[in-house]
Design a protein around this motif. Structure first.
Motif, PDB file in Angstrom:
ATOM      1  N   GLN A 121       0.842  -1.197   0.000  1.00  0.00           N
ATOM      2  CA  GLN A 121       0.000   0.000   0.000  1.00  0.00           C
ATOM      3  C   GLN A 121       0.877   1.246   0.000  1.00  0.00           C
ATOM      4  O   GLN A 121       1.870   1.314   0.718  1.00  0.00           O
ATOM      5  CB  GLN A 121      -0.913   0.020   1.228  1.00  0.00           C
ATOM      6  N   LYS A 122       0.464   2.192  -0.809  1.00  0.00           N
ATOM      7  CA  LYS A 122       1.193   3.452  -0.879  1.00  0.00           C
ATOM      8  C   LYS A 122       1.047   4.220   0.429  1.00  0.00           C
ATOM      9  O   LYS A 122      -0.005   4.207   1.060  1.00  0.00           O
ATOM     10  CB  LYS A 122       0.645   4.298  -2.039  1.00  0.00           C
ATOM     11  N   GLY A 123       2.131   4.900   0.818  1.00  0.00           N
ATOM     12  CA  GLY A 123       2.094   5.719   2.025  1.00  0.00           C
ATOM     13  C   GLY A 123       1.228   6.950   1.846  1.00  0.00           C
ATOM     14  O   GLY A 123       0.856   7.321   0.723  1.00  0.00           O
ATOM     15  N   ARG A 124       0.929   7.593   2.958  1.00  0.00           N
ATOM     16  CA  ARG A 124       0.059   8.759   2.909  1.00  0.00           C
ATOM     17  C   ARG A 124       0.773   9.973   2.313  1.00  0.00           C
ATOM     18  O   ARG A 124       1.955  10.171   2.516  1.00  0.00           O
ATOM     19  CB  ARG A 124      -0.431   9.099   4.321  1.00  0.00           C
ATOM     20  N   ASP A 125      -0.001  10.764   1.576  1.00  0.00           N
ATOM     21  CA  ASP A 125       0.511  12.038   1.076  1.00  0.00           C
ATOM     22  C   ASP A 125       0.507  13.060   2.204  1.00  0.00           C
ATOM     23  O   ASP A 125      -0.221  12.930   3.187  1.00  0.00           O
ATOM     24  CB  ASP A 125      -0.358  12.556  -0.071  1.00  0.00           C
ATOM     25  N   ARG A 126       1.303  14.107   2.040  1.00  0.00           N
ATOM     26  CA  ARG A 126       1.340  15.202   3.003  1.00  0.00           C
ATOM     27  C   ARG A 126       1.182  16.528   2.289  1.00  0.00           C
ATOM     28  O   ARG A 126       1.672  16.706   1.170  1.00  0.00           O
ATOM     29  CB  ARG A 126       2.669  15.197   3.781  1.00  0.00           C
TER      30      ARG A 126
END
Length: 372
Positions: A121-126
């Protein structure tokens, strides 16, 4: 219950284009997403933004809303339109389309959506807000930004533990099926395995460094190159520098959004600049050469005799360079003739002597006076 105007929720004027609606929603959704914004009220704001977008992004619903407002979706709607409920709309599909699932799988209005915790799963954007001076924005600059990010634990390589084994409860599926009996029969529901939290794996020993999460909070500094010509609201995307992914998934992205401090002398309109230049009444009558500032340094501006208050002079190519463009805007000089408020006796005599002078614009004055 009185609801806010959907355009107001997205910070738009009525009649905004589809692209403007999408851009406003993307920016606000990133800002208030519960995975990013932990402030009180952020989740409610996030829901409000999603509801507004669900209507304004649909041509039929937007047309109904533009004509009837919220009444179009209440009590079966107005003018023969069917009712609308946000519960009938799949918001998660919107977020997937816009962000590619980059917000860690949070379902729009109901918490974590069903997913396999064992898949990459892709990490969260900021979203990071960056303050710039006027000069930094128009000239471009380098900035070193300090921030905190979730990073992969370097002791357990992001696994959360040591001595990996297949979960005996779900046999590695990460999901379990539960049966419930009722007078209507037997119902089966599939839920996340509580033993392995959906990972399909368990560990003999939990990693103490990350407390079994596989992620640790780290402080980082990122240097970014800000191009010439950015303005308030512009964003710069840095791919793969956001929060760490899960199960070998890629890192999220970082979006830097700029807020530019106003110049004390220049007014900006896109790539054009406006500068108000004060001159004396004598300079306006006789003409002069006036040294004025530009963003490229001082220049001498020729002010012709008889210049009127409010006259606008154009300096081609003295504006702001467009972002990722070779074109530069223009600078417009607005003349502000300063009328003196205190005069000596000799000065008054000189001014009064002008009454007997044939002025070039005397005919315009006479033309006006005939209506008085």
């Amino acid at each position: 219950m009185n609801k806010k105007d959907y355009y107001e929720v997205l910070g738009l004027q009525k009649g905004a284009s589809d692209e403007e609606i999408k851009r406003a929603f993307r920016r606000l959704a990133k800002q208030y997403h519960p995975d990013v914004n932990k402030e009180p009220g952020a989740e409610e704001k996030f829901k409000e933004i999603g509801e507004a977008y669900s209507v304004l992004s649909d041509p039929d619903k937007k047309r109904q809303y533009d004509q009837f407002g919220h009444a179009a979706f209440q009590n079966g709607g107005s003018g023969g339109f069917g009712g609308f409920s946000t519960e009938d709309f799949d918001f998660s599909s919107i977020f997937d389309d816009l962000f590619g699932g980059g917000f860690g799988g949070f379902s729009s209005f109901g918490g974590a959506r069903g997913r396999s915790a064992s898949r990459p799963q892709k990490g969260r954007d900021r979203l990071i807000n960056v303050d710039l001076t006027f000069e930094e924005a128009i000239k471009g600059c380098k900035k070193e930004i300090a921030l905190e990010l979730d990073d992969e634990c370097d002791e357990c390589d992001g696994k959360g533990g040591f001595g990996e084994t297949t979960c005996s409860t779900c046999n590695g599926r990460g999901r379990v099926i539960e049966e419930q009996r009722s007078f209507l029969g037997i119902f089966q529901t599939e839920t996340t395995c509580s033993t392995c939290n959906g990972r399909g794996k368990t560990y003999e020993r939990k990693c103490n460094h990350c407390k079994g999460t596989g992620h640790i909070r780290t402080k980082k500094k990122i240097e970014i190159n800000i191009p010439e010509g950015v303005d308030t609201g512009h964003q710069l995307k840095i791919s793969g520098k956001g929060e760490a992914g899960y199960n070998g998934g890629p890192n999220g992205d970082i979006y830097f959004e700029f807020k530019v401090k106003k110049s004390p002398i220049f007014e900006r309109d896109g790539i054009d600049l406006y500068l108000t230049v004060p001159i004396t009444i004598t300079d306006a009558i006789l003409g002069c050469k006036k040294e004025i500032p530009t963003i490229d340094g001082n220049v001498y501006l020729e002010i012709k005799a008889g210049t009127q208050n409010g006259n606008k002079l154009k300096l081609k190519g003295k504006g702001v360079k467009g972002v990722n463009s070779l074109r530069k805007g223009d600078m417009y000089v607005i003349i502000n003739v300063i009328i003196p408020t205190k005069l000596s006796k000799e000065q008054k005599k000189l001014i009064e002597s002008l009454k007997d002078t044939n002025l070039e614009n005397e005919s315009e004055i006479k033309k006006f006076n005939q209506y008085v």
